[in-house]
Design a protein around this motif. Structure first.
Motif, short mmCIF file in Angstrom:
data_model
loop_
_atom_site.label_atom_id
_atom_site.label_comp_id
_atom_site.label_asym_id
_atom_site.label_seq_id
_atom_site.Cartn_x
_atom_site.Cartn_y
_atom_site.Cartn_z
N ARG A 1 5.66 4.51 5.12
CA ARG A 1 5.88 3.08 5.30
C ARG A 1 7.29 2.77 4.80
NH1 ARG A 1 1.06 1.60 6.65
NH2 ARG A 1 -0.85 1.79 5.53
N ASN B 1 0.37 6.95 -7.15
CA ASN B 1 -0.23 7.03 -5.82
C ASN B 1 -1.26 5.92 -5.74
OD1 ASN B 1 -0.97 7.80 -3.29
ND2 ASN B 1 -2.22 9.52 -3.95
N ARG C 1 7.33 4.22 -0.50
CA ARG C 1 6.00 4.20 0.10
C ARG C 1 5.86 5.34 1.10
NH1 ARG C 1 5.62 -1.32 2.63
NH2 ARG C 1 3.40 -1.05 2.47
N ALA C 2 4.71 6.02 1.07
CA ALA C 2 4.43 7.12 1.98
C ALA C 2 4.25 6.58 3.39
CB ALA C 2 3.17 7.87 1.54
N ARG D 1 0.83 -1.21 0.00
CA ARG D 1 0.00 0.00 0.00
C ARG D 1 0.86 1.26 0.00
NH1 ARG D 1 -3.55 -0.64 5.05
NH2 ARG D 1 -1.62 -1.47 5.85
N SER D 2 0.21 2.38 -0.33
CA SER D 2 0.80 3.71 -0.24
C SER D 2 2.06 3.88 -1.07
CB SER D 2 1.10 4.06 1.22
OG SER D 2 -0.05 3.94 2.02
N THR E 1 4.23 5.59 -3.73
CA THR E 1 4.28 6.92 -4.34
C THR E 1 5.21 6.99 -5.54
OG1 THR E 1 6.03 7.61 -2.82
CG2 THR E 1 3.74 8.11 -2.19
#
Length: 101
Positions: A47, A77, A44-45, A27-28, A30
């Protein structure tokens, strides 16, 4: 020529994912870096970034791209999944609406 992969992965705590299809959703995401070696770095944002070996293809929605030496950086994203279809490892957008029945 600068070694972009070494420069990006050397100074960060990166999770090296040896078996990405055993936990295939990230997930997340970027930014996705695809290196000539076949390795893919998922930024990853908020993470931990992940390095996935031997990826054949990246298929994610892109807001922008950048070429740095032989590496390609894709701004995105999204959540991504890693699949292995007959020996081809693919990183693609994870569709949250898919239902397994």
């Amino acid at each position: 020529m600068m070694d972009v992969q070494r420069r990006l992965t050397e100074k960060r705590a990166i999770r090296r994912v040896e078996a990405p299809t055993s936990m295939p959703v990230f997930r997340s995401v970027t930014r996705v870096w695809h290196f000539p070696s076949g390795d893919v770095l998922l930024e990853r944002a908020e993470r931990r970034d992940c390095l996935i070996p031997d990826v054949d293809r990246v298929n994610v929605p892109v807001r922008g791209t950048e070429q740095v030496a032989d590496a390609v950086a894709l701004d995105t994203n999204t959540a991504v999944r890693v699949t292995d279809n007959t020996g081809n490892v693919v990183v693609s957008e994870f569709d949250k609406n898919v239902k397994v029945g």
